[in-house]
Write an enzyme that holds these catalytic residues in place. Structure first.
Site, PDB file in Angstrom:
ATOM      1  CD  GLN A  33      -2.857  -1.494   2.474  1.00  0.00           C
ATOM      2  OE1 GLN A  33      -2.551  -0.477   3.417  1.00  0.00           O
ATOM      3  NE2 GLN A  33      -3.749  -2.270   2.470  1.00  0.00           N
ATOM      4  CG  HIS A  70      -3.220  -0.176   7.707  1.00  0.00           C
ATOM      5  ND1 HIS A  70      -3.882  -0.559   8.600  1.00  0.00           N
ATOM      6  CD2 HIS A  70      -3.694  -0.737   6.467  1.00  0.00           C
ATOM      7  CE1 HIS A  70      -4.985  -1.353   8.268  1.00  0.00           C
ATOM      8  NE2 HIS A  70      -4.890  -1.692   7.115  1.00  0.00           N
ATOM      9  CD  GLU A 123     -14.248   4.539  13.790  1.00  0.00           C
ATOM     10  OE1 GLU A 123     -14.206   3.565  14.723  1.00  0.00           O
ATOM     11  OE2 GLU A 123     -13.704   5.491  14.049  1.00  0.00           O
ATOM     12  CE1 TYR A 171     -13.028  11.265  17.422  1.00  0.00           C
ATOM     13  CE2 TYR A 171     -10.714  11.623  17.806  1.00  0.00           C
ATOM     14  CZ  TYR A 171     -11.963  12.063  17.869  1.00  0.00           C
ATOM     15  OH  TYR A 171     -12.453  13.334  17.998  1.00  0.00           O
ATOM     16  CE1 TYR A 226     -10.316  -6.730   6.176  1.00  0.00           C
ATOM     17  CE2 TYR A 226      -8.229  -6.509   7.508  1.00  0.00           C
ATOM     18  CZ  TYR A 226      -9.175  -5.898   6.675  1.00  0.00           C
ATOM     19  OH  TYR A 226      -9.095  -4.556   6.453  1.00  0.00           O
TER      20      TYR A 226
END
Length: 412
Positions: A120, A187, A282, A292, A303
């Protein structure tokens, strides 16, 4: 190429539904129910308040027309409009281009640093400095190769355009590094948003794996956070942890998973949408010093199908999301619509959907979601911007490193 999205009274039929039977999506919209018709992954979880998830469609959904304004581009991650209407884009593999008004990209801009583009990672977001008109300065984020792994970093540079549609980056400086370094490829975040005081909000991820992700709750770590810095990379005055021992002073909020969507609203306030696990994307308005929840508190499941941690969706000391999705939309890219060209969207948030393959439109009532509609584009959407003409521009992405297009959405 123009392609109408035929939106009958109370329906939202995209090009995929222009022939053949009405789908479950179209039926739900026709009935004024939620656009989401699939069962949630976490079937036993309940929202904390009304309209926290699966908000209804608006009474009449928006009629828009789409046109592809640029095609056959490299695999893009973000775009930003230059003052003259051209688009500055970043390609995941590490290239930056200026796209002309006719949709043709110029040559690669010289001076872009090496990026860790596996998984990613790559060349990520780009933002113009508030004084770009005079300084020519840009800021961009990227997954930086480092000893022992990689991490999300932010750099500034002067964009020196040439007469051939290209240019170079001068005076490049890495101003901020997310720490600690980690040897992984997931991420990274990340979005860059300038606030009304020229503060720079930086969103990052918590690197996904079980071992590092718990650091989203650790104020000594830069994983799973939003940061607020100045244009030199220093903690911005007034940050909540400036004088707290053992806490990183750049942190604005913590307990986040992977934030790839962020923008300011019409009041100059910072909003984000982050990726959840299986369920649990979210919408938040991160506030100073607040937690949070991730990975201790979240909607959705792992997953594997197992609960995340103890399966908590609420806990004292953590914030509830303003809105969440289960199943996920795969949020990437976000814009606040404050223009007049599409009056139905005035005051709404526009969110790119990698999984939902279109633009998600959240109509707000104060700081709560009133209704949700979706504009299907039959493509993964990596970024969304409002153009100087008031049109909405969506960057598509193909899986596996394929090319990208830029699609323009206008009122039909």
């Amino acid at each position: 190429m123009k392609r109408p999205l035929i939106l009958l009274a109370g329906t939202a039929l995209g090009a995929a539904f222009m022939s053949g039977p009405i789908s479950g999506l179209a039926l739900a919209q026709a009935q004024g129910t939620s656009v989401e018709t699939q069962a949630p992954n976490a079937r036993d979880q309940k929202p904390a308040f009304a309209n926290q998830t699966r908000a209804r469609q608006p009474a009449a959904t928006t009629k828009v027309t789409t046109a592809v304004v640029a095609r056959d581009l490299p695999n893009l991650w973000s775009m930003e409009f230059l003052p003259d209407g051209r688009m500055l884009v970043t390609a995941k593999e590490g290239a930056m281009h200026i796209v002309a008004k006719d949709g043709k990209p110029g040559p690669k801009i010289e001076g872009v640093p090496k990026v860790a583009s596996g998984g990613q990672g790559g060349l990520l977001d780009v933002a113009l400095a508030p004084d770009f008109q005079t300084s020519g300065k840009i800021f961009f984020s990227f997954s930086e190769p480092r000893d022992g792994g990689n991490g999300t970093s932010v750099a500034s540079a002067k964009l020196a355009a040439d007469g051939n549609g290209g240019g170079r980056l001068d005076n490049l400086k890495v101003i901020f590094r997310q720490m600690p370094t980690y040897d992984g490829n997931k991420h990274f975040g990340s979005r860059l948003v300038f606030g009304p005081q020229n503060e720079l909000y930086v969103t990052v991820g918590e690197r996904s794996d079980r071992q590092p992700r718990v650091q989203a709750q650790d104020l000594a770590s830069g994983l799973g956070k939003t940061f607020r810095i100045d244009m030199e990379g220093k903690p911005f005055p007034g940050n909540p942890h400036l004088n707290r021992d053992g806490a990183r002073p750049e942190i604005w909020s913590h307990g986040h998973r992977n934030l790839q969507a962020a923008t300011l609203d019409g009041q100059g306030r910072f909003w984000t949408v982050e990726h959840g696990p299986r369920g649990g994307d979210e919408l938040n308005r991160p506030e100073a010093g607040k937690n949070y929840g991730w990975p201790n508190v979240t909607y959705g499941i792992d997953y594997s199908g197992a609960p995340i941690g103890k399966g908590l969706t609420a806990k004292t000391g953590t914030e509830q999301p303003i809105y969440y999705w289960d199943p996920v939309i795969g949020p990437s890219g976000m814009a606040y619509y404050g223009a007049d060209a599409i009056p139905e969207w005035k005051g709404a948030f526009l969110i790119g959907g990698l999984v939902s393959q279109g633009v998600v439109v959240l109509h707000m009532d104060g700081d709560k979601v009133a209704t949700e509609e979706r504009i299907p584009l039959d493509a993964r959407i990596r970024d969304v911007k409002v153009g100087p003409d008031g049109a909405v521009y969506a960057v598509t992405e193909e899986r596996g490193g394929g090319g990208s297009s830029i699609v323009k959405l206008t009122k039909a």
